[in-house]
Design a protein around this motif. Structure first.
Motif, PDB file in Angstrom:
ATOM      1  N   GLN A 269       0.952  -1.168  -0.036  1.00  0.00           N
ATOM      2  CA  GLN A 269       0.023  -0.132   0.069  1.00  0.00           C
ATOM      3  C   GLN A 269       0.963   1.257   0.005  1.00  0.00           C
ATOM      4  O   GLN A 269       0.255   2.434  -0.123  1.00  0.00           O
ATOM      5  CB  GLN A 269      -0.967   0.093   1.135  1.00  0.00           C
ATOM      6  CG  GLN A 269      -0.200   0.035   2.560  1.00  0.00           C
ATOM      7  CD  GLN A 269       0.017  -1.363   3.177  1.00  0.00           C
ATOM      8  OE1 GLN A 269       0.066  -2.090   2.295  1.00  0.00           O
ATOM      9  NE2 GLN A 269       0.372  -1.426   4.199  1.00  0.00           N
ATOM     10  N   VAL A 271       3.255   3.959  -1.709  1.00  0.00           N
ATOM     11  CA  VAL A 271       3.552   4.518  -2.708  1.00  0.00           C
ATOM     12  C   VAL A 271       4.911   4.596  -3.283  1.00  0.00           C
ATOM     13  O   VAL A 271       5.617   4.381  -4.193  1.00  0.00           O
ATOM     14  CB  VAL A 271       3.231   5.972  -2.787  1.00  0.00           C
ATOM     15  CG1 VAL A 271       3.174   6.584  -4.095  1.00  0.00           C
ATOM     16  CG2 VAL A 271       1.339   6.182  -2.415  1.00  0.00           C
ATOM     17  N   VAL A 324       1.211  -1.152  -8.989  1.00  0.00           N
ATOM     18  CA  VAL A 324       0.220  -0.226  -9.103  1.00  0.00           C
ATOM     19  C   VAL A 324      -1.029  -0.589  -8.955  1.00  0.00           C
ATOM     20  O   VAL A 324      -2.140  -0.007  -8.419  1.00  0.00           O
ATOM     21  CB  VAL A 324       0.419   0.276 -10.535  1.00  0.00           C
ATOM     22  CG1 VAL A 324      -0.721   1.536 -11.044  1.00  0.00           C
ATOM     23  CG2 VAL A 324       1.519   1.361 -10.740  1.00  0.00           C
ATOM     24  N   PHE A 325      -1.245  -1.964  -9.341  1.00  0.00           N
ATOM     25  CA  PHE A 325      -2.807  -2.386  -9.260  1.00  0.00           C
ATOM     26  C   PHE A 325      -3.112  -2.642  -7.516  1.00  0.00           C
ATOM     27  O   PHE A 325      -4.107  -2.358  -7.149  1.00  0.00           O
ATOM     28  CB  PHE A 325      -2.962  -3.763  -9.769  1.00  0.00           C
ATOM     29  CG  PHE A 325      -4.106  -4.796  -9.455  1.00  0.00           C
ATOM     30  CD1 PHE A 325      -5.222  -4.267 -10.085  1.00  0.00           C
ATOM     31  CD2 PHE A 325      -3.913  -5.819  -8.830  1.00  0.00           C
ATOM     32  CE1 PHE A 325      -6.259  -4.859  -9.913  1.00  0.00           C
ATOM     33  CE2 PHE A 325      -5.171  -6.477  -8.668  1.00  0.00           C
ATOM     34  CZ  PHE A 325      -6.273  -5.946  -9.051  1.00  0.00           C
ATOM     35  N   THR A 327      -1.686  -1.126  -5.018  1.00  0.00           N
ATOM     36  CA  THR A 327      -1.875   0.063  -4.385  1.00  0.00           C
ATOM     37  C   THR A 327      -3.079   0.820  -4.764  1.00  0.00           C
ATOM     38  O   THR A 327      -3.793   1.411  -3.966  1.00  0.00           O
ATOM     39  CB  THR A 327      -0.788   1.082  -4.984  1.00  0.00           C
ATOM     40  OG1 THR A 327       0.616   0.575  -4.602  1.00  0.00           O
ATOM     41  CG2 THR A 327      -0.841   2.456  -4.193  1.00  0.00           C
ATOM     42  N   ASN A 328      -3.833   0.677  -6.042  1.00  0.00           N
ATOM     43  CA  ASN A 328      -5.017   1.225  -6.344  1.00  0.00           C
ATOM     44  C   ASN A 328      -5.795   0.538  -5.254  1.00  0.00           C
ATOM     45  O   ASN A 328      -7.115   1.042  -4.979  1.00  0.00           O
ATOM     46  CB  ASN A 328      -5.326   1.107  -7.874  1.00  0.00           C
ATOM     47  CG  ASN A 328      -6.470   1.738  -8.179  1.00  0.00           C
ATOM     48  OD1 ASN A 328      -7.243   2.662  -7.711  1.00  0.00           O
ATOM     49  ND2 ASN A 328      -7.155   1.137  -9.436  1.00  0.00           N
ATOM     50  N   ILE A 329      -6.058  -0.813  -5.322  1.00  0.00           N
ATOM     51  CA  ILE A 329      -6.928  -1.838  -4.679  1.00  0.00           C
ATOM     52  C   ILE A 329      -6.842  -1.047  -3.057  1.00  0.00           C
ATOM     53  O   ILE A 329      -7.967  -0.921  -2.423  1.00  0.00           O
ATOM     54  CB  ILE A 329      -6.702  -3.257  -4.658  1.00  0.00           C
ATOM     55  CG1 ILE A 329      -6.807  -3.660  -5.927  1.00  0.00           C
ATOM     56  CG2 ILE A 329      -7.337  -3.894  -3.501  1.00  0.00           C
ATOM     57  CD1 ILE A 329      -6.601  -5.100  -6.311  1.00  0.00           C
ATOM     58  N   GLN A 330      -5.697  -0.948  -2.644  1.00  0.00           N
ATOM     59  CA  GLN A 330      -5.517  -0.508  -1.209  1.00  0.00           C
ATOM     60  C   GLN A 330      -6.390   0.724  -0.837  1.00  0.00           C
ATOM     61  O   GLN A 330      -6.948   1.098   0.099  1.00  0.00           O
ATOM     62  CB  GLN A 330      -4.450  -0.458  -0.847  1.00  0.00           C
ATOM     63  CG  GLN A 330      -3.409  -1.726  -0.799  1.00  0.00           C
ATOM     64  CD  GLN A 330      -3.844  -2.803   0.241  1.00  0.00           C
ATOM     65  OE1 GLN A 330      -4.373  -2.193   1.331  1.00  0.00           O
ATOM     66  NE2 GLN A 330      -3.735  -3.859   0.066  1.00  0.00           N
ATOM     67  N   SER A 332      -8.688   2.501  -3.148  1.00  0.00           N
ATOM     68  CA  SER A 332      -9.903   2.697  -3.856  1.00  0.00           C
ATOM     69  C   SER A 332     -10.831   1.412  -3.945  1.00  0.00           C
ATOM     70  O   SER A 332     -11.986   1.388  -4.653  1.00  0.00           O
ATOM     71  CB  SER A 332      -9.713   3.158  -5.437  1.00  0.00           C
ATOM     72  OG  SER A 332      -8.810   4.188  -5.316  1.00  0.00           O
ATOM     73  N   SER A 333     -10.486   0.348  -3.141  1.00  0.00           N
ATOM     74  CA  SER A 333     -11.180  -0.912  -3.193  1.00  0.00           C
ATOM     75  C   SER A 333     -12.596  -0.801  -2.503  1.00  0.00           C
ATOM     76  O   SER A 333     -13.558  -1.416  -3.033  1.00  0.00           O
ATOM     77  CB  SER A 333     -10.611  -1.983  -2.487  1.00  0.00           C
ATOM     78  OG  SER A 333     -10.247  -1.755  -1.043  1.00  0.00           O
ATOM     79  N   TYR A 336     -15.191  -0.303  -5.471  1.00  0.00           N
ATOM     80  CA  TYR A 336     -15.351  -1.122  -6.602  1.00  0.00           C
ATOM     81  C   TYR A 336     -16.727  -1.909  -6.458  1.00  0.00           C
ATOM     82  O   TYR A 336     -17.169  -1.799  -5.230  1.00  0.00           O
ATOM     83  CB  TYR A 336     -14.201  -2.228  -6.608  1.00  0.00           C
ATOM     84  CG  TYR A 336     -12.969  -1.620  -7.061  1.00  0.00           C
ATOM     85  CD1 TYR A 336     -12.976  -0.317  -7.656  1.00  0.00           C
ATOM     86  CD2 TYR A 336     -11.558  -2.143  -6.725  1.00  0.00           C
ATOM     87  CE1 TYR A 336     -11.548   0.106  -7.975  1.00  0.00           C
ATOM     88  CE2 TYR A 336     -10.732  -1.578  -7.103  1.00  0.00           C
ATOM     89  CZ  TYR A 336     -10.308  -0.447  -7.689  1.00  0.00           C
ATOM     90  OH  TYR A 336      -9.261   0.121  -8.156  1.00  0.00           O
TER      91      TYR A 336
END
Length: 480
Positions: A269, A271, A324-325, A327-330, A332-333, A336
């Motif tokens: 998570q 950056v 990147v995937f 981090t995006n999940i952590q 913005s999940s 979804y």
């Protein structure tokens, strides 16, 4: 009567010598160079246009031997080998001899143009001979000719560099007459392959990145429609010295791949993990551009080391995309939609077992309220903590002791308002827990993919290490 019998016999011998090119023994008038060269001019130099054979039905046997003085270069793109050789040709002139005491010397150097010299060439020649010319040959008093000259050979060679930089090349030099058939000139080896290799290693000075491992010598014949040609083949076995390429190419690449592997220990998570991997990819790309001159340029099969570099770069890019995937999940999940069933089964049920991960069970607190009951004295709250089930207890009503005609108390009104607020809170908490479950599934999918790529990295590094080590050991234990 006796003289008349001798004269025809002498005439027959003279005509026999003239038609068959034989040279008589030289009779020097004094042990001086002038006397010897006068005899050579009269008996030998005038016959330099015909092969020195006693009978045209018998081939002239030419002995050939070479010494590899230097390996100047190997061009993988042009498929050529550049070497510097000492070529020695030896043959005999039938009938030629002189007495060492009468002529004053055992051997003498004469101009090459004064003798008949065989047209021996190299079939694999790809460029002109730029070596210095030697205009003289040695002529012994037994009629033995010794022709030694240097040759700079640019020859064609089928190079196989799939195992670069642990490759071994087999290049052949074919010596033979350009014009004369096997019935006229017979090529014979002057030394064995072991003797040629030993003599070459004793004088070998320029070899660069290549080591001369073995020399094989074997005669052969080239069969054509017009006839057969006698040839002598020398097979040079060259082995590349891999230390330079291992230190400059493989070791730095393995270091960068290992650092990228260790970067999986950073929290996904964060950056900083993505920026760190991006810096590694940039550094690896610059490294490949700088070391591009050391890599072979080929038109055939791609070398194994190029495949190694390509897979390493592909894994680095894949790990960056995966970071990147995740981090995006952590972050913005929660926004979804629900995880598709097939993806959940594939990743959380099968891939999770492959990477030795088990989905975490949800341990959450469920607050159950009963907003339909209006009695403020009732036990309206019931809290149950469980692993996967929600247990709700219905509140037991408690009768109030107030009289029916009594006015509503302010505390009762406040309790009613509090009940409505708790109902709204309950709805928000349920909605939050539903979103948290979806987010947890997406996060678990990201963790499984992260662990899977981590294992793939480890497998790739182990397989590459075993392959490179095996090729290196096989190359070093090669027995010529």
């Amino acid at each position: 009567m006796k003289s008349s019998n001798i004269q025809p016999l002498a005439l027959i011998l003279i005509f026999f010598n003239l038609f068959h090119g034989c040279v008589a023994a030289l009779n020097c008038s004094s042990p001086s160079p002038e006397s010897l060269f006068k005899e050579l001019e009269d008996q030998l130099f005038r016959k330099n246009l015909i092969p020195p054979v006693a009978n045209f039905s018998e081939p002239l046997r030419i002995t050939l031997s070479i010494t590899v003085v230097g390996i100047l270069g190997v061009d993988e793109k042009a498929q050529t080998l550049t070497t510097f050789l000492w070529q020695v040709l030896e043959w005999n002139i039938p009938g030629l001899s002189w007495d060492e005491q009468k002529c004053g010397t055992e051997r003498v150097s004469v101009l090459r143009e004064k003798l008949w010299v065989p047209d021996v060439h190299i079939s694999e020649f790809m460029d002109e001979n730029k070596s210095p010319q030697t205009p003289y040959v040695y002529l012994n008093n037994t009629g033995h000719v010794y022709d030694d000259k240097p040759i700079r050979v640019v020859s064609s060679c089928k190079l196989e560099i799939y195992n670069f930089p642990f490759d071994i090349q087999y290049c052949t030099l074919t010596f033979g007459s350009y014009l004369h058939f096997a019935s006229e000139i017979q090529m014979l080896p002057g030394r064995t392959g072991e003797e040629t290799l030993s003599g070459s290693k004793g004088v070998l000075e320029t070899n660069g990145a290549w080591e001369l491992s073995e020399i094989k010598v074997f005669p052969s014949e080239l069969e054509l429609d017009v006839g057969s040609y006698s040839e002598l083949k020398f097979q040079l076995v060259l082995r590349r010295r891999p230390i330079l390429y291992v230190v400059n190419l493989l070791v730095p690449s393995c270091f960068l791949v290992t650092v990228d592997l260790i970067s999986f220990l950073l929290p996904p998570q964060s950056v900083d993990r993505a920026s760190f991997k991006m810096t590694l990819i940039l550094g690896y790309t610059v490294f490949l551009l700088i070391m591009n001159d050391l890599l072979p340029v080929t038109g055939g099969r791609t070398p194994l080391i190029n495949v190694f570099f390509s897979i390493s770069l592909a894994l680095m890019v894949a790990s960056l995309l995966e970071t990147v995937f995740i981090t995006n999940i952590q972050f913005s999940s929660s926004q979804y939609s629900a995880v598709p069933h097939w993806l959940s089964v594939l990743v959380l049920r099968y891939l999770a077992i492959v990477v030795c991960l088990s989905p975490k069970k949800s341990n959450r607190v469920t607050v159950c309220l009963n907003p339909s009951y209006k009695d403020p004295t009732a036990n309206t709250n019931s809290v149950t903590i469980s692993g996967n089930q929600d247990i709700s207890k219905e509140p037991q009503p408690v009768k109030a002791s107030t009289s029916p005609a009594a006015p509503p108390e302010p505390a009762l009104e406040e309790l009613k308002k509090l009940t409505r607020h708790l109902s709204a809170i309950r709805l928000q908490v349920d909605k939050h827990f539903q979103g948290s479950r979806t987010a947890e599934e997406w996060q678990m999918i990201g963790i499984v993919i992260d662990r899977l790529l981590f294992y793939l990295y480890i497998v790739f590094i182990i397989a590459s290490f075993i392959t490179i080590t095996g090729i290196w050991i096989w190359n070093n234990t090669y027995a010529p």
